[in-house]
Design a protein around this motif. Structure first.
Motif, mmCIF file in Angstrom:
data_model
loop_
_atom_site.group_PDB
_atom_site.id
_atom_site.type_symbol
_atom_site.label_atom_id
_atom_site.label_comp_id
_atom_site.label_asym_id
_atom_site.label_seq_id
_atom_site.Cartn_x
_atom_site.Cartn_y
_atom_site.Cartn_z
ATOM 1 N N VAL A 149 0.398 -0.997 -0.290
ATOM 2 C CA VAL A 149 -0.586 -0.522 -0.004
ATOM 3 C C VAL A 149 0.482 1.275 0.241
ATOM 4 O O VAL A 149 0.760 2.116 -0.897
ATOM 5 C CB VAL A 149 -1.361 -0.344 1.180
ATOM 6 C CG1 VAL A 149 -1.450 1.178 1.210
ATOM 7 C CG2 VAL A 149 -1.722 -1.497 1.015
ATOM 8 N N ALA A 150 1.943 0.892 0.991
ATOM 9 C CA ALA A 150 2.383 2.674 0.534
ATOM 10 C C ALA A 150 3.847 2.607 -0.446
ATOM 11 O O ALA A 150 3.261 3.911 -0.896
ATOM 12 C CB ALA A 150 3.724 2.001 2.176
ATOM 13 N N GLU A 151 3.946 1.473 -1.158
ATOM 14 C CA GLU A 151 4.476 1.629 -2.357
ATOM 15 C C GLU A 151 3.449 2.340 -3.120
ATOM 16 O O GLU A 151 4.292 3.174 -4.416
ATOM 17 C CB GLU A 151 5.073 0.941 -3.034
ATOM 18 C CG GLU A 151 5.947 0.716 -4.236
ATOM 19 C CD GLU A 151 6.434 -0.602 -4.825
ATOM 20 O OE1 GLU A 151 7.008 -0.588 -5.353
ATOM 21 O OE2 GLU A 151 5.770 -1.561 -4.619
ATOM 22 N N VAL A 152 2.324 2.537 -3.212
ATOM 23 C CA VAL A 152 1.460 2.472 -4.573
ATOM 24 C C VAL A 152 0.280 4.212 -3.651
ATOM 25 O O VAL A 152 0.699 4.853 -5.136
ATOM 26 C CB VAL A 152 0.426 1.596 -4.690
ATOM 27 C CG1 VAL A 152 -1.252 2.348 -5.394
ATOM 28 C CG2 VAL A 152 0.869 0.316 -5.418
ATOM 29 N N ILE A 153 0.143 4.179 -3.006
ATOM 30 C CA ILE A 153 -0.347 5.629 -2.330
ATOM 31 C C ILE A 153 1.191 6.679 -2.359
ATOM 32 O O ILE A 153 0.533 8.269 -1.835
ATOM 33 C CB ILE A 153 -0.852 5.352 -1.308
ATOM 34 C CG1 ILE A 153 -0.605 5.186 0.261
ATOM 35 C CG2 ILE A 153 -2.313 4.695 -1.744
ATOM 36 C CD1 ILE A 153 -1.272 5.120 1.429
ATOM 37 N N GLY A 154 2.288 6.529 -2.132
ATOM 38 C CA GLY A 154 3.348 6.986 -2.584
ATOM 39 C C GLY A 154 3.645 7.583 -1.263
ATOM 40 O O GLY A 154 4.262 8.778 -0.547
ATOM 41 N N LEU A 155 3.692 7.057 -0.187
ATOM 42 C CA LEU A 155 3.564 7.781 1.371
ATOM 43 C C LEU A 155 5.112 6.067 2.323
ATOM 44 O O LEU A 155 4.882 5.110 1.447
ATOM 45 C CB LEU A 155 2.660 7.726 2.378
ATOM 46 C CG LEU A 155 1.020 8.456 1.799
ATOM 47 C CD1 LEU A 155 0.441 8.069 2.627
ATOM 48 C CD2 LEU A 155 1.927 10.002 1.906
ATOM 49 N N THR A 156 4.916 6.779 3.028
ATOM 50 C CA THR A 156 6.663 6.110 3.737
ATOM 51 C C THR A 156 5.471 4.545 4.682
ATOM 52 O O THR A 156 4.458 5.247 4.503
ATOM 53 C CB THR A 156 7.077 6.411 4.772
ATOM 54 O OG1 THR A 156 6.142 6.791 5.527
ATOM 55 C CG2 THR A 156 8.218 7.997 4.255
ATOM 56 N N PRO A 157 6.378 3.818 4.663
ATOM 57 C CA PRO A 157 5.077 2.875 5.452
ATOM 58 C C PRO A 157 4.987 2.676 6.669
ATOM 59 O O PRO A 157 3.846 2.630 7.903
ATOM 60 C CB PRO A 157 6.841 1.778 5.730
ATOM 61 C CG PRO A 157 7.763 1.746 4.730
ATOM 62 C CD PRO A 157 7.240 3.257 4.315
ATOM 63 N N ALA A 158 5.560 3.701 7.371
ATOM 64 C CA ALA A 158 5.818 3.876 8.699
ATOM 65 C C ALA A 158 4.005 5.471 8.743
ATOM 66 O O ALA A 158 2.989 5.446 9.462
ATOM 67 C CB ALA A 158 6.451 4.998 9.281
ATOM 68 N N HIS A 159 4.077 5.899 8.146
ATOM 69 C CA HIS A 159 3.054 7.181 7.565
ATOM 70 C C HIS A 159 1.819 6.117 6.841
ATOM 71 O O HIS A 159 0.472 6.406 7.686
ATOM 72 C CB HIS A 159 3.685 8.113 6.396
ATOM 73 C CG HIS A 159 2.151 9.487 6.718
ATOM 74 N ND1 HIS A 159 2.655 10.173 5.754
ATOM 75 C CD2 HIS A 159 1.388 9.517 7.119
ATOM 76 C CE1 HIS A 159 1.395 11.057 5.566
ATOM 77 N NE2 HIS A 159 0.692 10.718 6.502
ATOM 78 N N THR A 160 1.653 5.963 6.229
ATOM 79 C CA THR A 160 0.764 4.234 5.473
ATOM 80 C C THR A 160 0.457 3.702 6.714
ATOM 81 O O THR A 160 -1.309 3.660 7.108
ATOM 82 C CB THR A 160 1.276 3.781 4.888
ATOM 83 O OG1 THR A 160 1.909 3.968 3.577
ATOM 84 C CG2 THR A 160 0.350 2.084 4.406
ATOM 85 N N ALA A 161 0.408 3.246 7.872
ATOM 86 C CA ALA A 161 0.522 2.654 8.911
ATOM 87 C C ALA A 161 -0.183 3.053 10.220
ATOM 88 O O ALA A 161 -1.666 2.846 10.313
ATOM 89 C CB ALA A 161 1.656 1.674 9.873
ATOM 90 N N THR A 162 0.070 4.352 10.322
ATOM 91 C CA THR A 162 -1.254 5.520 10.819
ATOM 92 C C THR A 162 -2.008 5.573 10.209
ATOM 93 O O THR A 162 -2.942 5.637 11.019
ATOM 94 C CB THR A 162 0.451 7.368 11.009
ATOM 95 O OG1 THR A 162 1.317 6.694 11.643
ATOM 96 C CG2 THR A 162 0.029 7.549 11.993
ATOM 97 N N LEU A 163 -2.126 5.846 8.861
ATOM 98 C CA LEU A 163 -3.535 6.199 8.709
ATOM 99 C C LEU A 163 -4.060 5.480 8.345
ATOM 100 O O LEU A 163 -5.307 5.520 8.478
ATOM 101 C CB LEU A 163 -3.190 6.500 6.649
ATOM 102 C CG LEU A 163 -2.402 8.300 6.550
ATOM 103 C CD1 LEU A 163 -1.901 8.497 4.659
ATOM 104 C CD2 LEU A 163 -3.102 9.590 7.018
ATOM 105 N N ALA A 164 -3.498 3.950 7.845
ATOM 106 C CA ALA A 164 -4.420 3.049 8.593
ATOM 107 C C ALA A 164 -5.016 2.359 9.458
ATOM 108 O O ALA A 164 -6.830 2.718 9.790
ATOM 109 C CB ALA A 164 -3.417 1.944 8.131
ATOM 110 N N HIS A 165 -4.518 3.183 10.565
ATOM 111 C CA HIS A 165 -4.665 2.949 11.792
ATOM 112 C C HIS A 165 -5.916 3.931 12.209
ATOM 113 O O HIS A 165 -7.400 4.070 12.940
ATOM 114 C CB HIS A 165 -3.971 3.734 13.470
ATOM 115 C CG HIS A 165 -3.893 3.381 14.136
ATOM 116 N ND1 HIS A 165 -4.467 2.167 15.181
ATOM 117 C CD2 HIS A 165 -4.381 4.180 15.328
ATOM 118 C CE1 HIS A 165 -5.117 2.875 16.798
ATOM 119 N NE2 HIS A 165 -4.674 3.991 16.955
#
Length: 207
Positions: A149-165
């Motif tokens: 998901v992080a790779e496709v939406i262009g965010l860092t894995p950490a930021h992606t995890a934060t948004l998912a939460h």
């Protein structure tokens, strides 16, 4: 109930040649000659017969009897079958593993391939909120990895995890950039759009 089998005194057992021939014949028809031979070989071994005598009784080389016994002792029921077979003819089969869900992005759209019957989910690149809501929902459900998901939406894995939460805790409103406010393209409330998007994901995954 005892946890150990009692030793069998073969000297006091009565053997019937006719019953033996009939039972072996029926077993061979059901299980195959090789499987029955392995059963008999290991059974005689358990009864205390030496390998040379087992080979003579079954009309096989002593080394073959030794190999059968070793395989049965190490591999159990799997040793009863021809190892060249790709699938067992009598052992329970493992359920087929589902194809992995793949995710890729192009300049125009995001494509989620469910790996089943050609089912794909395509989302236009410009639908940023829709992309994030769907992919992050799939991440929270364990259908996609954080890295994917992080790779496709262009965010860092950490930021992606934060948004998912945040999506899980605060619903889709948490994905809207509060510094810009709600853009005019969102003509329905975040709550309504969230429900529509999440229902869409559920329908795609369920079918």
């Amino acid at each position: 109930m005892t946890s150990k089998l009692q030793l069998i005194d073969c000297q006091n057992l009565a053997f019937s040649r006719d019953l033996h021939q009939d039972r072996v014949r029926r077993a061979q028809q059901l299980l195959g000659v090789n499987v029955v031979q392995r059963f008999l070989c290991f059974g005689l071994y358990l009864l205390g017969v030496n390998r040379r005598a087992i080979g003579q009784a079954l009309d096989i080389p002593a080394e073959t009897a030794k190999s059968i016994i070793k395989a049965m002792a190490n591999d159990g029921l799997c040793a009863l079958e021809d190892r060249r077979r790709s699938m067992s003819t009598f052992l329970p089969q493992s359920p087929p593993q589902p194809a992995p869900i793949t995710l890729k992005g192009t300049d125009e759209r995001i494509v989620v391939d469910f790996g089943v019957g050609g089912r794909r989910l395509e989302i236009p690149r410009q639908n940023v909120l829709q992309i994030r809501a769907i992919l992050l929902s799939m991440l929270n459900s364990g259908l996609l990895s954080n890295h994917q998901v992080a790779e496709v939406i262009g965010l860092t894995p950490a930021h992606t995890a934060t948004l998912a939460h945040r999506l899980e805790q605060e619903d889709i409103a948490s994905l809207i950039d509060k510094r810009q406010g709600q853009k005019s393209e969102y003509r329905v409330t975040p709550e309504v759009k969230a429900e529509l998007i999440q229902q869409f994901v559920v329908d795609v995954v369920a079918h």
